[in-house]
Design a protein around this motif. Structure first.
Motif, mmCIF file in Angstrom:
data_model
loop_
_atom_site.group_PDB
_atom_site.id
_atom_site.type_symbol
_atom_site.label_atom_id
_atom_site.label_comp_id
_atom_site.label_asym_id
_atom_site.label_seq_id
_atom_site.Cartn_x
_atom_site.Cartn_y
_atom_site.Cartn_z
ATOM 1 N N LYS A 111 0.835 -1.217 0.000
ATOM 2 C CA LYS A 111 0.000 0.000 0.000
ATOM 3 C C LYS A 111 0.862 1.256 0.000
ATOM 4 C CE LYS A 111 -4.078 -2.005 1.234
ATOM 5 N NZ LYS A 111 -5.124 -2.325 0.298
ATOM 6 N N ASN A 112 2.000 1.209 0.666
ATOM 7 C CA ASN A 112 2.780 2.425 0.880
ATOM 8 C C ASN A 112 3.778 2.711 -0.240
ATOM 9 O OD1 ASN A 112 3.354 4.678 2.610
ATOM 10 N ND2 ASN A 112 5.265 3.673 3.208
ATOM 11 N N ILE A 113 4.468 1.662 -0.703
ATOM 12 C CA ILE A 113 5.470 1.902 -1.755
ATOM 13 C C ILE A 113 5.313 0.963 -2.950
ATOM 14 C CG2 ILE A 113 7.192 3.087 -0.312
ATOM 15 C CD1 ILE A 113 8.740 0.468 -0.066
ATOM 16 N N ASN A 114 4.171 0.258 -2.972
ATOM 17 C CA ASN A 114 3.802 -0.520 -4.155
ATOM 18 C C ASN A 114 4.794 -1.620 -4.505
ATOM 19 O OD1 ASN A 114 1.881 -1.032 -6.090
ATOM 20 N ND2 ASN A 114 2.732 0.403 -7.600
ATOM 21 N N CYS A 115 5.356 -2.261 -3.507
ATOM 22 C CA CYS A 115 6.227 -3.417 -3.774
ATOM 23 C C CYS A 115 6.339 -4.277 -2.524
ATOM 24 C CB CYS A 115 7.613 -2.973 -4.258
ATOM 25 S SG CYS A 115 8.573 -2.104 -3.024
#
Ligand code: HMG
Ligand code: MG
Length: 299
Positions: A111-115
């Motif tokens: 959710k936060n850094i997409n990985c």
């Protein structure tokens, strides 16, 4: 008890605080906040994040904020850099310390850094390498160290593994984020002890949000174990846009009041810090989220 004689305070309000505000805060107001903190004797200030403005529009002015900084000897400005694009922008802006950030929770990281956590390490490796080539120090954050907004309880062994990995990759300091503030003192001690088994205690920072009113108790419990670096936010502003309901970091005023009372040095002047908290609270049009500020500012 193994209390430190001196604590390094890292002020995160211009980044962690202002990343979560709905209203637009002008560059001038952000620079006033940073200058007020400097006047109060704060030596480590996380001034912004070179993150995607699509993800965090509040920090879309990172370049302008950095262009307006007053560079004093002994004052260290840092900025978040989630990827190479962020690092390149930070280098161009003259920033000498950056922070990469991952988590001990897979869902939060997505959710936060997409990985994933593993992908974040792959992404950070060349960022850390390039930063070091430019003599830029790299801090590493681990989020969700005492709970995750999506997964609930988090295994402290995983926190220690992630902290170790960041340290092994070259992060000089690892900041342990209780992103949603659900931790309690004994769990904080257990988590810190496990991390200190992997990374020297002198390189571990406490980054505790105060959503459940536990941050100061958790910090005190960790000071007993010898922790010596505390992240805090003046007026208690802050929160993470990707952790619903998460409120601000522990207020710097509460931290300094406690440390002053314990005879632990920080080099920060509480009266001037209170003034800084009052000033940004006026901009935000609300009372400081800090008992110490509210108590002392009426005196
Ligand atoms: P993505 O969408 O996977 O990345 O996001 P992308 O590479 O596909 O890029 C998407 C768009 O963003 C592109 O623009 C890029 O150019 C641009 P387009 O081509 O569509 O016009 N972009 C950038 N722009 C400026 N600066 C950059 C940058 N990177 C890409 N650095 C990404 C991946 C990591 C970029 C995104 O997820 C992101 O920026 N995340 C940051 C989220 C964030 O800042 N969260 C809050 C901070 S963490 C926190 O608060 C916790 C902490 O306090 C500790 C704790 O409390 O636990 C640290
Ligand atoms: Mg935070």
């Amino acid at each position: 008890m193994n209390y430190p004689k001196r604590v390094k305070v890292v002020e995160v309000s211009p980044r962690d605080g202002l990343q979560n505000e709905k209203q637009i805060i002008s560059v001038d107001d952000k620079l006033n906040l940073i200058n007020d903190l400097r006047t109060a004797g704060v030596k480590h200030i996380e001034v912004t994040g070179f993150v995607s403005p699509k993800w965090v529009p509040q920090l879309g002015d990172a370049k302008a904020v950095c262009a307006g900084l007053t560079w004093d000897e002994g004052v260290h400005y840092s900025a978040l850099t989630p990827n190479m694009k962020g690092l390149d922008a930070a280098i161009e802006a003259g920033i000498k310390e950056v922070a990469v950030f991952t988590a001990a929770s897979e869902s939060f990281n997505q959710k936060n850094i997409n990985c994933s956590i593993a992908e974040s390490f792959e992404r950070f490796a060349p960022v850390i390498e390039k930063a070091h080539m430019h003599n830029i120090k790299v801090r590493g954050y681990v989020s969700c160290v005492l709970g995750c907004p999506y997964e609930g309880a988090v295994n402290p062994e995983v926190v220690a593994d992630v902290a170790k990995k960041l340290h092994d990759m070259g992060c000089y300091e690892i900041s342990l984020g209780d992103t949603i503030g659900t931790g309690t003192p004994l769990k904080a001690q257990q988590m810190l002890s496990l991390c200190a088994g992997q990374v020297p205690m002198s390189q571990l920072a406490l980054h505790f949000h105060d959503t459940y009113g536990q941050a100061l108790a958790n910090i005190h419990a960790c000071l007993e174990l010898g922790a010596g670096i505390i992240d805090a936010s003046v007026a208690g502003i802050g929160g993470c846009p990707y952790a619903k309901g998460a409120t601000g970091n522990v207020s710097t005023e509460n931290v300094i009041y406690m440390l002053d009372g314990m005879g632990i040095e920080t080099g920060i002047d509480l009266a001037q810090l209170i003034a800084a908290g009052q000033q940004i609270s006026e901009v935000l049009r609300r009372k400081p989220n800090s008992q110490v500020n509210n108590a002392l500012s009426v005196k």
